[in-house]
Design an enzyme around this catalytic site. Structure first.
Site, PDB file in Angstrom:
ATOM      1  N   LYS A 110     -99.454  27.322 -31.593  1.00  0.00           N
ATOM      2  CA  LYS A 110    -100.135  26.164 -32.198  1.00  0.00           C
ATOM      3  C   LYS A 110    -100.116  24.924 -31.312  1.00  0.00           C
ATOM      4  CE  LYS A 110    -101.151  27.889 -36.372  1.00  0.00           C
ATOM      5  NZ  LYS A 110    -102.554  28.086 -36.788  1.00  0.00           N
ATOM      6  N   GLU A 132    -104.125  20.200 -42.040  1.00  0.00           N
ATOM      7  CA  GLU A 132    -103.759  21.052 -43.160  1.00  0.00           C
ATOM      8  C   GLU A 132    -102.651  21.977 -42.678  1.00  0.00           C
ATOM      9  OE1 GLU A 132    -106.102  21.717 -41.070  1.00  0.00           O
ATOM     10  OE2 GLU A 132    -105.568  23.752 -40.483  1.00  0.00           O
ATOM     11  N   SER A 406     -97.294  35.622 -31.177  1.00  0.00           N
ATOM     12  CA  SER A 406     -97.812  34.265 -31.341  1.00  0.00           C
ATOM     13  C   SER A 406     -96.778  33.241 -31.788  1.00  0.00           C
ATOM     14  CB  SER A 406     -98.976  34.273 -32.342  1.00  0.00           C
ATOM     15  OG  SER A 406     -98.574  34.870 -33.559  1.00  0.00           O
TER      16      SER A 406
END
Lengths: 439, 265
Positions: A110, A132, A406
């Protein structure tokens, strides 16, 4: 380093469409029939401003240098490509390599996107970012980028998720962000996006909406992919350097699809590389409690893009279900819908149980606690490996599969401990895990 | 092509006033109540009626309308019932009845099929809060085929180029968003509304109606001074919630007193 021949059939349409040109840099707004801007007119000017700023920035050597510097000296890139030798024994004996996005600052891929978008926010003169979040990973990453760059940060998070992930709420607040619990609609990630959009409409003059995945209205899908392309570019260079050849397959998990599109980018134009996206199958796609959007959804429009969507016969969005909050979204990025339709990427569901078994295996065989999201990719890679081995047992040990790991699983310890029944029944953690499981 | 919305607005104009447009969500608190409230709107001074389709992800709506549409969905509202509401009102009033809908329910039914059924029910057209002309090719074709009005939104943030494109694509009237925000009553209507209306007129729009935040006869009067129509939503939904159909009628009557400038205020 000649490309390895494609060993079998299920992605063999790749060569046909590749004659039409590169798939790697699709600029949007459309990916085949998907993408676009299904948004209120009030926000179109902001999307135009963002698109223009982004297009200028990516051609600006100074911006590219800023990103490269942050990636290296803040996030800790390049992330490693680690061979998982003991885990590979459970994947048909093929060689599994892990792209270690779990080692990035804040613990997942991210960070790549939030740093890029926060820089763009500064370029546009915006002083405030909103985001969000589901479990809190993107919220934490956004709060991190905002703190680093001196931006005000507001994070919308479903009220139920706030309760389940109280520590992530605290983490965001420690980083200076304000977390607003969302009580509208189903009080989940999709409603957090709705409330963020409502905020954006009202505050667009000073606010950038830092969307966390490769979905939404143009330019978000192409832009978020751009900031994550580094994953695929690194992985491709690393496997060529380490092994002298391309992998046979690449695997990633898909919620909105940002980590996946990032690693896929590196290999889309290599016909010999089969590409797999693994969706959250929840309790099993036959139960209706899942988040397998491409597998079972139908095209529709949600949150600004046309894409596959979990919806009922009236076009109302259906609640998704997954043990992994990061995959628990009833939509998917439009580029994935396109890549599925043209047959370049195969999308398959992985159940909660399969993902948790892969989670346990990676912990025990490699000493790496993966995010439950990434565990879906690991479970999928085990299947892909077993299939490759079944097709050609003699050469299984020469096959290479790259998995995008990830994120790391620190955030998931309570859920996993409950799943594997590791907690004392009277412990506070047991209560948290149990309540988390009920959703 | 004739336009039911334009005809209703022109009828008001011939009476020396602006048009009043009232919004109600279909199926709140029931399909029958929506029809009754729609008739009350028409009988008490509304020239056009906007029927909203409850949707799971209403990003342009504030809390009052969200709560109403969420309740309608929880009670089992189905999209096809909106045609019953439209037919129920158009068969008993002269008001032009438009449907306000987020786009996905239309996509799901099929744009052509939805349009055909809306026309059959006597509907005037669609107001589309999350559909911009850029993405509306299918709707442009279907609305021409069935003679429906297509009401797109323009906003304070719309550039001159976008304003022109949206005005050109619209039929019936242009919906001017008064403020940057979502639906909900506000104590004052921003001065931006007047500028948006002027820009729409400048782009050639003959009928511009202003919505978002309008809840009192005083605000109606302010807007009626420069726009062909005034749209009221949240205040009517709150009236329906708190006082039922009678309260909708009473509020409509009060709002309609703001439509003419010569009422000696």
């Amino acid at each position: 380093m000649a490309d390895a021949p494609s060993g079998n059939a299920d992605n063999n349409t790749a060569e046909a469409f590749l004659q039409g040109g590169s798939l790697r840099h699709a600029p949007g707004p459309y990916f085949g029939n998907y993408g676009g801007r299904w948004m209120p007119e009030s926000l179109i000017a902001a999307l135009d401003e963002l698109e223009e700023t982004f297009n200028k920035a990516k051609d600006d050597p100074e911006f590219r240098a800023q990103i490269a510097d942050l990636n290296k000296n803040y996030s800790g890139r390049p992330s490693l490509l680690t061979e998982a030798k003991r885990f590979s024994q459970h994947a048909g004996g093929v060689r599994i390599f892990l792209k270690r996005e779990d080692l990035n600052h804040t613990g997942s891929h991210k960070i790549n996107n939030v740093l890029g978008q926060a820089l763009l926010a500064k370029r546009m003169g915006k002083t405030r970012v909103i985001a969000e979040t589901g479990a809190g990973q993107h919220g934490v990453a956004s709060a991190t980028a905002a703190a680093l760059m001196g931006l005000e940060c507001v994070v919308y998070m479903g009220a139920e998720d706030c309760r389940r992930q109280a520590l992530n709420v605290a983490r965001m607040e420690l980083l200076g962000a304000k977390v607003i619990p969302v009580t509208s609609g189903s009080q989940t990630l999709k409603d957090a996006i709705n409330d963020a959009l409502r905020d954006w409409v009202a505050n667009v003059d000073n606010t950038h909406y830092l969307l966390g995945t490769a979905a939404g209205a143009h330019p978000f899908p192409a832009m978020v992919r751009y900031f994550h392309e580094v994953i695929g570019e690194e992985a491709r260079a690393q496997i060529l350097e380490q092994e002298g050849r391309l992998p046979d397959a690449v695997c990633a998990c898909i919620g909105g699809g940002s980590n996946a599109i990032g690693i896929f980018h590196g290999f889309l134009d290599d016909p010999s590389v089969k590409i797999y996206g693994f969706e959250a199958g929840g309790d099993g796609v036959e139960t209706g409690r899942h988040a397998a959007t491409i597998t079972l959804g139908k095209p529709g429009v949600l949150h600004g893009a046309r894409s596959y969507l979990m919806q009922d016969d009236d076009g109302q969005t259906i609640e998704s279900h997954s043990i992994s909050a990061g995959l628990d979204y009833p939509g998917v990025g439009p580029e994935h819908s396109y890549l599925s339709d043209i047959g370049r990427v195969s999308y398959e569901p992985i159940t909660d149980s399969e993902a948790m078994e892969a989670f346990r295996l990676l912990c025990r065989t490699e000493g790496i606690i993966p995010a439950i999201e990434s565990s879906h990719a690991l479970a999928g890679a085990m299947k892909v490996g077993q299939r490759l081995a079944a097709e050609d047992p003699a050469s299984a040990a020469e096959k290479i599969v790259i998995v995008n790991l990830s994120g790391r699983g620190d955030k998931d310890v309570a859920t996993a401990a409950e799943w594997f029944d590791l907690l004392d029944k009277n412990s506070a953690e047991s209560e948290i895990g149990k309540e988390g499981e009920q959703l | 092509m004739t336009s039911k919305s334009a005809a209703a607005i022109d009828r008001a104009r011939s009476q020396g006033r602006s048009a009043l447009i009232g919004y109600l969500p279909a199926g709140y608190p029931s399909v029958e109540d929506t029809i009754a409230a729609g008739i009350a709107l028409a009988e008490n001074g509304a020239d056009l009626i906007e029927i909203g389709i409850p949707y799971s992800d209403p990003v342009m709506d504030g809390q009052v309308i969200q709560a109403a549409t969420t309740e309608a969905l929880a009670k089992g509202f189905h999209v096809s019932q909106v045609f019953d509401v439209v037919a129920g009102i158009t068969s008993r009033t002269d008001a032009a009845v438009l449907v306000m809908t987020y786009w996905n329910p239309v996509v799901r039914m099929g744009v052509d099929e939805f349009s055909r059924r809306l026309a059959e029910a006597g509907g005037a057209g669609l107001i589309t809060p999350d559909l911009i002309p850029d993405e509306a090719a299918e709707w442009m074709a279907a609305s021409d085929k069935y003679g429906l009005d297509r009401v797109f939104l323009v906003a304070p943030s719309s550039t001159a180029e976008r304003m022109q494109r949206t005005v050109d694509a619209s039929r019936g009237f242009v919906y001017a968003v008064s403020i940057m925000g979502v639906t909900g009553a506000r104590t004052s209507v921003s001065t931006a509304a007047k500028d948006v209306v002027a820009a729409a007129h400048g782009a050639g729009a003959e009928r511009v109606c202003v919505g978002l935040g309008v809840s009192t006869a005083h605000q109606v009067r302010e807007i009626a001074a420069y726009a062909e129509g005034v749209i009221v939503g949240t205040a009517l939904v709150a009236a329906l919630r708190d006082g039922g159909v009678d309260a909708v009628g009473a509020l409509t009557k009060d709002l309609s007193t703001g439509l003419t400038q010569e009422t000696g205020a």
